[in-house]
Design an enzyme around this catalytic site. Sequence first.
Site, mmCIF file in Angstrom:
data_model
loop_
_atom_site.group_PDB
_atom_site.id
_atom_site.type_symbol
_atom_site.label_atom_id
_atom_site.label_comp_id
_atom_site.label_asym_id
_atom_site.label_seq_id
_atom_site.Cartn_x
_atom_site.Cartn_y
_atom_site.Cartn_z
ATOM 1 N N ARG A 45 42.353 66.492 26.233
ATOM 2 C CA ARG A 45 42.801 65.661 27.348
ATOM 3 C C ARG A 45 42.692 66.551 28.573
ATOM 4 O O ARG A 45 43.222 67.661 28.583
ATOM 5 C CB ARG A 45 44.243 65.218 27.082
ATOM 6 C CG ARG A 45 44.992 64.634 28.253
ATOM 7 C CD ARG A 45 44.498 63.234 28.560
ATOM 8 N NE ARG A 45 45.261 62.608 29.604
ATOM 9 C CZ ARG A 45 45.111 62.839 30.901
ATOM 10 N NH1 ARG A 45 44.250 63.713 31.322
ATOM 11 N NH2 ARG A 45 45.835 62.187 31.781
ATOM 12 N N GLU A 53 42.142 53.618 32.868
ATOM 13 C CA GLU A 53 41.945 53.271 31.463
ATOM 14 C C GLU A 53 40.648 52.475 31.334
ATOM 15 O O GLU A 53 40.198 51.850 32.301
ATOM 16 C CB GLU A 53 43.125 52.442 30.952
ATOM 17 C CG GLU A 53 44.460 53.158 31.000
ATOM 18 C CD GLU A 53 44.543 54.355 30.074
ATOM 19 O OE1 GLU A 53 43.943 54.322 28.981
ATOM 20 O OE2 GLU A 53 45.207 55.338 30.450
ATOM 21 N N ARG A 87 47.795 65.862 21.546
ATOM 22 C CA ARG A 87 46.458 66.252 21.988
ATOM 23 C C ARG A 87 46.539 67.544 22.794
ATOM 24 O O ARG A 87 47.536 67.799 23.477
ATOM 25 C CB ARG A 87 45.834 65.172 22.882
ATOM 26 C CG ARG A 87 45.567 63.863 22.198
ATOM 27 C CD ARG A 87 45.025 62.849 23.180
ATOM 28 N NE ARG A 87 46.004 62.593 24.238
ATOM 29 C CZ ARG A 87 45.926 61.622 25.132
ATOM 30 N NH1 ARG A 87 44.892 60.808 25.129
ATOM 31 N NH2 ARG A 87 46.850 61.452 26.045
#
Length: 170
Positions: A45, A53, A87
């Site tokens: 990330r 998004e 992540r």
Amino acid sequence: MRIFLYAWLCFPLSLFSQTKAKVVGISDGDTITVLLSGNVQKKLRLAEVDCPENRQPFGKNAKKFTSDQVFAKQILFTETKKDRYGRSVAKVYYDNGKYLSAEIIKAGYGWWYYAYSKDADLGVMQNKAKTKKLGLWQDKKAVSPWDFRKEQRENTKKKRLQKRLEQHAA
């Protein structure tokens, strides 16, 4: 005392060590998958940036921009932390030192994620992109990804509640 001194001297090295990898996947504008030595894949990330998004306006544009910049390229990255989903959050560098998050912000395909960044220069880059109406800043009603996600969560809650009420009334 020696152990403390050794640990203190090595700490910054481990914190700022860079890893070399090849980009093998782009999930969205701010999430990439890299191939490490030993054929190990890792999802990263991007630090300090939040892109629209995929379901948002300019989400696909942000993904394409990131892909055009780093897909199939060798990169260097520094992990800064893990996010709440586990992540790895990382600063990604490519093409002789370009900082991917900054390039995304400069091109207008992401917001400076100021809640998780102390780098005010990224805010300056964002304001320049906004003034020039680059990328997502062409949209006068651009919604930040964090507000979009919050709205999506609230809509999901409302739908669940409505469904329960309908089931209870039946």
